[in-house]
Design a protein around this motif. Sequence first.
Motif, PDB file in Angstrom:
ATOM      1  N   PHE A 100      -3.332  -2.766  -7.379  1.00 21.94           N
ATOM      2  CA  PHE A 100      -3.425  -1.432  -7.965  1.00 21.94           C
ATOM      3  C   PHE A 100      -3.719  -0.505  -6.804  1.00 21.94           C
ATOM      4  CE2 PHE A 100      -5.266   1.551 -11.226  1.00 21.94           C
ATOM      5  CZ  PHE A 100      -4.160   1.566 -12.067  1.00 21.94           C
ATOM      6  N   THR A 101      -2.746   0.361  -6.481  1.00 19.43           N
ATOM      7  CA  THR A 101      -2.612   0.937  -5.156  1.00 19.43           C
ATOM      8  C   THR A 101      -2.884   2.439  -5.112  1.00 19.43           C
ATOM      9  OG1 THR A 101      -0.914  -0.722  -4.687  1.00 19.43           O
ATOM     10  CG2 THR A 101      -0.989   1.208  -3.242  1.00 19.43           C
ATOM     11  N   PRO A 102      -3.988   2.853  -4.503  1.00 21.73           N
ATOM     12  CA  PRO A 102      -4.184   4.284  -4.286  1.00 21.73           C
ATOM     13  C   PRO A 102      -3.138   4.839  -3.320  1.00 21.73           C
ATOM     14  CG  PRO A 102      -6.266   3.099  -4.072  1.00 21.73           C
ATOM     15  CD  PRO A 102      -5.168   2.072  -4.098  1.00 21.73           C
ATOM     16  N   GLY A 103      -2.598   6.027  -3.668  1.00 24.00           N
ATOM     17  CA  GLY A 103      -1.716   6.715  -2.737  1.00 24.00           C
ATOM     18  C   GLY A 103      -0.276   6.809  -3.182  1.00 24.00           C
ATOM     19  N   GLN A 104       0.604   6.797  -2.207  1.00 23.88           N
ATOM     20  CA  GLN A 104       2.033   7.094  -2.361  1.00 23.88           C
ATOM     21  C   GLN A 104       2.725   6.175  -3.362  1.00 23.88           C
ATOM     22  OE1 GLN A 104       3.799   9.512  -1.012  1.00 23.88           O
ATOM     23  NE2 GLN A 104       5.924   8.867  -1.014  1.00 23.88           N
ATOM     24  N   GLU A 148      -4.761  14.940  -1.398  1.00 21.22           N
ATOM     25  CA  GLU A 148      -5.018  14.919  -2.843  1.00 21.22           C
ATOM     26  C   GLU A 148      -4.472  13.658  -3.500  1.00 21.22           C
ATOM     27  OE1 GLU A 148      -4.163  17.628  -6.859  1.00 21.22           O
ATOM     28  OE2 GLU A 148      -3.488  18.308  -4.877  1.00 21.22           O
ATOM     29  N   GLY A 149      -3.299  13.207  -3.068  1.00 21.91           N
ATOM     30  CA  GLY A 149      -2.672  12.057  -3.703  1.00 21.91           C
ATOM     31  C   GLY A 149      -3.358  10.737  -3.440  1.00 21.91           C
ATOM     32  N   ALA A 150      -4.211  10.667  -2.430  1.00 20.42           N
ATOM     33  CA  ALA A 150      -4.871   9.402  -2.096  1.00 20.42           C
ATOM     34  C   ALA A 150      -5.851   8.953  -3.169  1.00 20.42           C
ATOM     35  CB  ALA A 150      -5.583   9.522  -0.751  1.00 20.42           C
ATOM     36  N   ARG A 151      -6.289   9.877  -4.033  1.00 19.83           N
ATOM     37  CA  ARG A 151      -7.211   9.505  -5.113  1.00 19.83           C
ATOM     38  C   ARG A 151      -6.491   9.244  -6.439  1.00 19.83           C
ATOM     39  NH1 ARG A 151     -12.753   9.548  -4.466  1.00 19.83           N
ATOM     40  NH2 ARG A 151     -13.384  10.168  -2.354  1.00 19.83           N
ATOM     41  N   TYR A 152      -5.171   9.158  -6.387  1.00 19.73           N
ATOM     42  CA  TYR A 152      -4.391   8.765  -7.556  1.00 19.73           C
ATOM     43  C   TYR A 152      -3.620   7.486  -7.222  1.00 19.73           C
ATOM     44  CZ  TYR A 152      -5.450  13.261  -9.716  1.00 19.73           C
ATOM     45  OH  TYR A 152      -6.101  14.340 -10.269  1.00 19.73           O
ATOM     46  N   ILE A 153      -3.140   6.804  -8.249  1.00 16.91           N
ATOM     47  CA  ILE A 153      -2.501   5.503  -8.060  1.00 16.91           C
ATOM     48  C   ILE A 153      -0.990   5.651  -7.974  1.00 16.91           C
ATOM     49  CG2 ILE A 153      -2.079   3.247  -9.125  1.00 16.91           C
ATOM     50  CD1 ILE A 153      -4.846   3.529  -7.904  1.00 16.91           C
ATOM     51  N   GLY A 154      -0.399   4.989  -6.973  1.00 21.12           N
ATOM     52  CA  GLY A 154       1.035   5.040  -6.778  1.00 21.12           C
ATOM     53  C   GLY A 154       1.782   3.773  -7.147  1.00 21.12           C
ATOM     54  N   GLU A 155       1.044   2.677  -7.412  1.00 21.03           N
ATOM     55  CA  GLU A 155       1.724   1.406  -7.711  1.00 21.03           C
ATOM     56  C   GLU A 155       0.814   0.503  -8.510  1.00 21.03           C
ATOM     57  OE1 GLU A 155       3.697  -2.496  -5.425  1.00 21.03           O
ATOM     58  OE2 GLU A 155       2.703  -0.923  -4.263  1.00 21.03           O
ATOM     59  N   GLY A 199       7.349 -11.788  -3.976  1.00 23.99           N
ATOM     60  CA  GLY A 199       6.942 -12.349  -5.249  1.00 23.99           C
ATOM     61  C   GLY A 199       6.062 -11.408  -6.036  1.00 23.99           C
ATOM     62  N   GLU A 200       6.602 -10.270  -6.446  1.00 24.27           N
ATOM     63  CA  GLU A 200       5.866  -9.333  -7.288  1.00 24.27           C
ATOM     64  C   GLU A 200       6.869  -8.533  -8.112  1.00 24.27           C
ATOM     65  OE1 GLU A 200       4.747  -5.334  -5.480  1.00 24.27           O
ATOM     66  OE2 GLU A 200       4.633  -6.616  -3.694  1.00 24.27           O
ATOM     67  N   VAL A 201       6.395  -8.012  -9.242  1.00 24.48           N
ATOM     68  CA  VAL A 201       7.137  -7.026 -10.016  1.00 24.48           C
ATOM     69  C   VAL A 201       6.238  -5.806 -10.120  1.00 24.48           C
ATOM     70  CG1 VAL A 201       8.305  -6.482 -12.183  1.00 24.48           C
ATOM     71  CG2 VAL A 201       8.330  -8.838 -11.302  1.00 24.48           C
ATOM     72  N   TYR A 202       6.756  -4.651  -9.714  1.00 28.88           N
ATOM     73  CA  TYR A 202       5.888  -3.478  -9.654  1.00 28.88           C
ATOM     74  C   TYR A 202       6.408  -2.338 -10.515  1.00 28.88           C
ATOM     75  CZ  TYR A 202       8.950  -0.883  -6.373  1.00 28.88           C
ATOM     76  OH  TYR A 202       9.991  -0.199  -5.795  1.00 28.88           O
ATOM     77  N   SER A 203       5.477  -1.492 -10.890  1.00 32.07           N
ATOM     78  CA  SER A 203       5.761  -0.236 -11.554  1.00 32.07           C
ATOM     79  C   SER A 203       4.740   0.764 -11.021  1.00 32.07           C
ATOM     80  CB  SER A 203       5.664  -0.390 -13.077  1.00 32.07           C
ATOM     81  OG  SER A 203       6.014   0.825 -13.723  1.00 32.07           O
ATOM     82  N   ALA A 204       4.476   1.799 -11.783  1.00 29.91           N
ATOM     83  CA  ALA A 204       3.425   2.761 -11.437  1.00 29.91           C
ATOM     84  C   ALA A 204       2.868   3.317 -12.733  1.00 29.91           C
ATOM     85  CB  ALA A 204       3.974   3.892 -10.566  1.00 29.91           C
ATOM     86  N   PRO A 205       1.577   3.619 -12.770  1.00 29.05           N
ATOM     87  CA  PRO A 205       1.028   4.221 -13.979  1.00 29.05           C
ATOM     88  C   PRO A 205       1.420   5.688 -14.096  1.00 29.05           C
ATOM     89  CG  PRO A 205      -0.664   4.106 -12.289  1.00 29.05           C
ATOM     90  CD  PRO A 205       0.559   3.420 -11.727  1.00 29.05           C
ATOM     91  N   VAL A 206       1.572   6.167 -15.334  1.00 26.87           N
ATOM     92  CA  VAL A 206       1.644   7.606 -15.532  1.00 26.87           C
ATOM     93  C   VAL A 206       0.438   8.215 -14.815  1.00 26.87           C
ATOM     94  CG1 VAL A 206       1.566   9.468 -17.227  1.00 26.87           C
ATOM     95  CG2 VAL A 206       2.869   7.364 -17.708  1.00 26.87           C
TER      96      VAL A 206
END
Length: 371
Positions: free
Chosen positions: A309-313, A274-281, A215-222
């Motif tokens: 709001f998901t840090p990482g992959q 490095e990617g863990a401090r950016y948002i993946g979802e 039960g979710e709709v997801y995207s990712a931020p630029v």
Amino acid sequence: MRDPRLEKFAEVITGYSIEVQPGENVLIEMIGVQDPEFLKILIEKVYEKGGNPFYNIKDPRVTRAFLKGANEEQLKKQMIVDMTQMKLMDGYIAVRGGDNITELSDVPSEKINLYNRLYSEVLDERVNNTKWVIMRYPTPSMAQLSGVPTDVFEQFYFDVCTLDYKKMDKAMDALEDLMNRTNKVRIVSPGTDLTFSLKGLGAVKCSGKRNLPDGEVYSAPVKDSVNGVITYNATTIYNGTTFDNIRLVFKDGKIIEANGSNTKKLNEILDTDEGARYIGEFAIGVNPYVLHPMKDILFDEKIAGSIHFTPGQAYEGVADNGNRSAVHWDMVLIQRPEYGGGEIYFDDVLIRKDGLFVVPELEALNPENLK
């Protein structure tokens, strides 16, 4: 006598979630679940549909002992074994449970981070190249976390996991379409004022094909578009450690400040790579039966009136902003009135207030219309 709820659940899993086809290889993993009857039912259902079932049985207590003594060369070899198996599979079913959600809490961070880095390849193979579905299994410990008797929780669990996902899927079309067309997003709640862009990344509806419950709709931020602050109000657990009141500050996409109930360990996880401090979802939760956190992310990320709001992959394919990390940490903010309320704006238009959608085309996703 078999529990008919298990029969119905297994049919949802094999017939709807991964739609087993003749000749397909399907791996069933029971992780921390001691119920051979359910495993037998799943195996029989795969056979009924002409598939070839395979199975693994794992226990978090065994995993803890293994990881505490493991070295890098050993983990690389184990990863090769598991990758070889995964490459042979067309479908994957994970049934996860256990009596102690903090079983891995004393495994050193460096061991956990090493394991996650190495096994990210196996995860990518499963996510990108199989039809997969992941679920929790009802246990007394889950009932305890929810604050209800075991039999009450079991009935809640089967109601949630076997609801009319086809109806939910149709209702999600409008939100998926709107997210596909949205550029600027703003999230406002107590302790939260966050902006980012979804431009060009697309959206994906999740209605029982990947998670149960769903039960979710997801995207990712630029990737570099996130600015502001978010304060999560749901308890979150990562590799056996519990965190509360996490607050993240962003500048040009990167988490530049992170604090909470365990600030030291929080930052250790965010420094995995490095990617863990950016948002993946970025995702919006809509399951009408899941209303309160229960320290289980497969449930908590689906809470009606929530976002995560998901840090990482990032997920590869649609909604892929290019962020890569061994971490994928879904953190949940609930915006219903009893949790402080809040608003979501798409391109400066209010679309959800205090957990309820306020534009006509999205009202089919409000709880009273999905039950």
